[in-house]
Design an enzyme around this catalytic site. Structure first.
Site, PDB file in Angstrom:
ATOM      1  N   LYS A   1       0.861  -1.186   0.000  1.00 21.51           N
ATOM      2  CA  LYS A   1       0.000   0.000   0.000  1.00 21.51           C
ATOM      3  C   LYS A   1       0.887   1.222   0.000  1.00 21.51           C
ATOM      4  O   LYS A   1       1.815   1.333   0.812  1.00 21.51           O
ATOM      5  CB  LYS A   1      -0.874  -0.025   1.274  1.00 21.51           C
ATOM      6  CG  LYS A   1      -1.881   1.092   1.345  1.00 21.51           C
ATOM      7  CD  LYS A   1      -3.159   0.752   0.596  1.00 21.51           C
ATOM      8  CE  LYS A   1      -3.977   1.984   0.253  1.00 21.51           C
ATOM      9  NZ  LYS A   1      -3.573   2.679  -0.988  1.00 21.51           N
TER      10      LYS A   1
ATOM     11  N   LYS B   1       5.409   1.755  -3.092  1.00 25.80           N
ATOM     12  CA  LYS B   1       5.300   3.110  -3.659  1.00 25.80           C
ATOM     13  C   LYS B   1       5.597   3.018  -5.146  1.00 25.80           C
ATOM     14  O   LYS B   1       6.283   2.096  -5.584  1.00 25.80           O
ATOM     15  CB  LYS B   1       6.306   4.048  -2.978  1.00 25.80           C
ATOM     16  CG  LYS B   1       5.990   5.511  -3.119  1.00 25.80           C
ATOM     17  CD  LYS B   1       4.979   6.002  -2.099  1.00 25.80           C
ATOM     18  CE  LYS B   1       4.578   7.445  -2.375  1.00 25.80           C
ATOM     19  NZ  LYS B   1       3.800   8.019  -1.280  1.00 25.80           N
TER      20      LYS B   1
ATOM     21  N   ASP C   1      -0.210  10.787  -4.722  1.00 32.15           N
ATOM     22  CA  ASP C   1       0.915  11.452  -4.042  1.00 32.15           C
ATOM     23  C   ASP C   1       1.159  12.721  -4.870  1.00 32.15           C
ATOM     24  O   ASP C   1       0.246  13.169  -5.580  1.00 32.15           O
ATOM     25  CB  ASP C   1       2.151  10.530  -4.000  1.00 32.15           C
ATOM     26  CG  ASP C   1       3.275  11.064  -3.095  1.00 32.15           C
ATOM     27  OD1 ASP C   1       3.158  10.910  -1.871  1.00 32.15           O
ATOM     28  OD2 ASP C   1       4.247  11.655  -3.594  1.00 32.15           O
TER      29      ASP C   1
HETATM   30  P1  NDP Z   1       0.640  17.815  -4.381  1.00 31.06           P
HETATM   31  O1  NDP Z   1       1.140  17.475  -5.721  1.00 31.06           O
HETATM   32  O2  NDP Z   1      -0.815  17.987  -4.174  1.00 31.06           O
HETATM   33  O3  NDP Z   1       1.346  19.151  -3.856  1.00 31.06           O
HETATM   34  C1  NDP Z   1       2.729  19.235  -3.722  1.00 31.06           C
HETATM   35  C2  NDP Z   1       3.081  20.654  -3.306  1.00 31.06           C
HETATM   36  O4  NDP Z   1       4.487  20.678  -3.026  1.00 31.06           O
HETATM   37  C3  NDP Z   1       2.841  21.682  -4.405  1.00 31.06           C
HETATM   38  O5  NDP Z   1       2.553  22.917  -3.814  1.00 31.06           O
HETATM   39  C4  NDP Z   1       4.196  21.707  -5.136  1.00 31.06           C
HETATM   40  O6  NDP Z   1       4.456  22.929  -5.815  1.00 31.06           O
HETATM   41  C5  NDP Z   1       5.151  21.548  -3.964  1.00 31.06           C
HETATM   42  N1  NDP Z   1       6.379  20.894  -4.460  1.00 31.06           N
HETATM   43  C6  NDP Z   1       6.484  19.671  -5.039  1.00 31.06           C
HETATM   44  N2  NDP Z   1       7.741  19.424  -5.392  1.00 31.06           N
HETATM   45  C7  NDP Z   1       8.443  20.508  -5.041  1.00 31.06           C
HETATM   46  C8  NDP Z   1       9.804  20.853  -5.144  1.00 31.06           C
HETATM   47  N3  NDP Z   1      10.703  20.026  -5.709  1.00 31.06           N
HETATM   48  N4  NDP Z   1      10.175  22.062  -4.632  1.00 31.06           N
HETATM   49  C9  NDP Z   1       9.268  22.886  -4.057  1.00 31.06           C
HETATM   50  N5  NDP Z   1       7.963  22.615  -3.941  1.00 31.06           N
HETATM   51  C10 NDP Z   1       7.565  21.451  -4.424  1.00 31.06           C
HETATM   52  O7  NDP Z   1       1.236  16.691  -3.395  1.00 31.06           O
HETATM   53  P2  NDP Z   1       0.751  16.293  -1.932  1.00 31.06           P
HETATM   54  O8  NDP Z   1       0.266  17.494  -1.208  1.00 31.06           O
HETATM   55  O9  NDP Z   1      -0.129  15.105  -2.052  1.00 31.06           O
HETATM   56  O10 NDP Z   1       2.117  15.777  -1.274  1.00 31.06           O
HETATM   57  C11 NDP Z   1       2.989  16.628  -0.549  1.00 31.06           C
HETATM   58  C12 NDP Z   1       3.909  15.793   0.315  1.00 31.06           C
HETATM   59  O11 NDP Z   1       3.132  15.019   1.245  1.00 31.06           O
HETATM   60  C13 NDP Z   1       4.788  14.788  -0.416  1.00 31.06           C
HETATM   61  O12 NDP Z   1       6.020  14.644   0.281  1.00 31.06           O
HETATM   62  C14 NDP Z   1       4.006  13.484  -0.288  1.00 31.06           C
HETATM   63  O13 NDP Z   1       4.827  12.349  -0.415  1.00 31.06           O
HETATM   64  C15 NDP Z   1       3.472  13.640   1.131  1.00 31.06           C
HETATM   65  N6  NDP Z   1       2.313  12.814   1.447  1.00 31.06           N
HETATM   66  C16 NDP Z   1       1.162  12.903   0.719  1.00 31.06           C
HETATM   67  C17 NDP Z   1       0.073  12.130   1.048  1.00 31.06           C
HETATM   68  C18 NDP Z   1      -1.242  12.279   0.376  1.00 31.06           C
HETATM   69  O14 NDP Z   1      -2.209  11.665   0.844  1.00 31.06           O
HETATM   70  N7  NDP Z   1      -1.368  13.054  -0.690  1.00 31.06           N
HETATM   71  C19 NDP Z   1       0.155  11.129   2.128  1.00 31.06           C
HETATM   72  C20 NDP Z   1       1.381  11.188   2.907  1.00 31.06           C
HETATM   73  C21 NDP Z   1       2.411  11.981   2.529  1.00 31.06           C
HETATM   74  P3  NDP Z   1       4.409  22.933  -7.426  1.00 31.06           P
HETATM   75  O15 NDP Z   1       2.965  22.856  -7.777  1.00 31.06           O
HETATM   76  O16 NDP Z   1       5.054  24.228  -7.803  1.00 31.06           O
HETATM   77  O17 NDP Z   1       5.203  21.731  -7.888  1.00 31.06           O
END
Ligand code: NDP
Length: 445
Positions: free
Chosen positions: A90, A126, A166
């Site tokens: 998962k 993953k 993700d």
């Molecule tokens: P989204 O794609 O919805 O959002 C990601 C956010 O982070 C965007 O604002 C993006 O900006 C920014 N971002 C991504 N990559 C970079 C980078 N290299 N430098 C700066 N900003 C960056 O993803 P999520 O909110 O779902 O995920 C965010 C984090 O949470 C990740 O680490 C993910 O693994 C973790 N996570 C998510 C879960 C989920 O249920 N969604 C569960 C557990 C953990 P931009 O649009 O400019 O790229």
């Protein structure tokens, strides 16, 4: 690191060359396990830790698709099925140009312990691709997702491997992926993906779960010291799924979020982020935080730069790995930050974690803090299996209860191993022992 674990770590580095994020994630866990191997030699005797560091299966595949001009595009797809001792693999799928095997392995490895810590029957995995959905039309995203699933479907199943979203994979992508799975297999197998839309098998609260869960965890940390979120000044990095719903719950519980970001820069809004406006820009228009600043009177936008410059009492990194380094940690401490809790996976570098903890900042790791997402995915699987759908209130109450239990289990385990208040060691050890005991019970597989 305990000297008995150094050869295990060295072997990981040698066998997985160049995969620096994976090495970092493994080191962080192994550094906590010294007292565990002293107390329980059976884990080293049966090579449980060495086996845990080697994925059960790694799948890498070609993803060809055509763009809107008819040109052939090529990406690489990954699924790392890391550990299935506790249940089906998962973990989410990430679509981002930075994705390569080392990122997928780090995320899959973290996922084993996170899922174990949740207490639910789910293993760790993953996947993802170096495809960048940003700037692509819906039709291009659909063709990519269909090609990706055409290869991946043979490895999935509600009892085998159950992906979710993700970075870069939200409900639009999950819809196209599920549609193609259904078409190829001729089965409406809801339990094969989580994070689905409400009208096609999804669960209430899954969209909000990681952000809400992050805030429930921080609330527990504060409650533990007789404090609360009310009136706290908070900075949340990112403006995606996790960040948006963390901001929503923080505001509900009386905190004020004064800044958020994306990869282009950050916005400061001293009146508190206007969430309706942010959602409209990010979700409905797929816009940038710069657009938020342009439409919101007193807010100001800083292109590039570090959001951690903005003074706060609580910092929640909710964007991506290694976004908060030693320099940022120093600024946070100078500005009086008291809590750093990871909504994202591994957003804080090891140097920053050391600095924060030495300075007395309470630090909580992603595998505990952001486990609410996968926990609610497991609740979605339960609802799919029983063809039931729970109310928002019931599901949110279950999420809050799970986050409380993860918090308490991390703290109690830290006490048991004589490192009181150490959320990192507590989460790593509690997550490890549950999965290690299951591996021992299942024999050499
Ligand atoms: P989204 O794609 O919805 O959002 C990601 C956010 O982070 C965007 O604002 C993006 O900006 C920014 N971002 C991504 N990559 C970079 C980078 N290299 N430098 C700066 N900003 C960056 O993803 P999520 O909110 O779902 O995920 C965010 C984090 O949470 C990740 O680490 C993910 O693994 C973790 N996570 C998510 C879960 C989920 O249920 N969604 C569960 C557990 C953990 P931009 O649009 O400019 O790229």
């Amino acid at each position: 690191m305990d000297e008995r674990l150094i050869p295990v770590f060295d072997e990981v580095v040698t066998r997985n060359p160049g995969e620096t994020e994976f090495h970092q994630a493994v080191r962080e866990v192994l550094e906590s396990l010294g007292p565990v191997v002293t107390k329980h030699p059976q884990y080293t005797d049966a090579a449980v830790i060495r086996r845990l560091c080697e994925p059960e299966r790694q799948i890498i595949f070609r993803v060809p698709w055509t763009d809107d001009t008819g040109r052939v595009q090529l990406n690489r797809g990954f699924r790392v099925e890391f550990n299935s001792a506790l249940g089906p693999y998962k973990g989410g799928l990430r679509f981002h140009p930075s994705v390569y095997l080392g990122i997928v392995k780090f995320l899959g490895f973290e996922q084993i312990f996170k899922n174990s810590l949740s207490g639910l029957p789910i293993g760790g995995g993953k996947g993802g691709s170096d495809f960048d959905p940003k700037g692509r039309s819906d039709a291009e995203v659909m063709r990519f997702c269909q090609s990706f699933m055409t290869e991946l479907y043979r490895h999935l199943g509600e009892h085998t491997d159950v992906p979710a979203g993700d970075i870069g994979v939200g409900q639009r992508e999950l819809g196209y992926l599920f549609g193609q799975y259904k078409r190829i297999t001729n089965r409406y197998e809801s339990g094969v993906l989580t994070g689905k839309g409400l009208s096609w098998g999804g669960s209430q609260v899954r969209t909000e779960a990681t952000g809400y869960g992050t805030v429930f965890f921080v609330d527990e940390m504060l409650r533990h010291t007789g404090d609360s979120l009310d009136g706290k000044r908070v900075v949340v990095s990112g403006s995606g799924n996790v960040a948006i719903y963390a901001i929503e719950k923080l505001h509900e519980l009386g905190a004020r979020v004064v800044a958020c970001s994306d990869s282009g820069g950050y916005v400061v809004d001293e009146d508190g982020i206007d969430l309706d406006l942010l959602k409209e820009i990010k979700n409905a228009q797929r816009g940038r935080v710069a657009d938020y600043a342009a439409r919101r009177g007193d807010a100001h936008y800083v292109a590039g730069g570090s959001i951690w410059q903005v003074p706060c009492e609580i910092a929640l990194p909710c964007a991506t790995q290694n976004e908060l380094d030693g320099t940022h940690a120093k600024v946070l401490v100078e500005n009086g930050c008291q809590i750093v809790a990871e909504g994202a996976n591994m957003p804080t570098t090891p140097e920053a974690i050391r600095f924060l903890r030495d300075a007395g900042v309470r630090f909580a790791p992603g595998k505990a803090v952001n486990a609410g997402g996968v926990a609610t995915s497991a609740l979605e699987m339960q609802q799919n299996a029983s063809r039931d759908s729970w109310t928002f209130e019931h599901t949110e109450a279950r999420l809050a209860e799970i986050m409380r239990s993860i918090h308490d289990s991390a703290l109690e385990t830290a006490d048991e191993y004589d490192v009181p208040g150490d959320y990192v060691a507590g989460a790593n050890i509690a997550g490890f022992t549950r999965v290690a005991d299951a591996m021992l019970a299942l024999g050499l597989v």
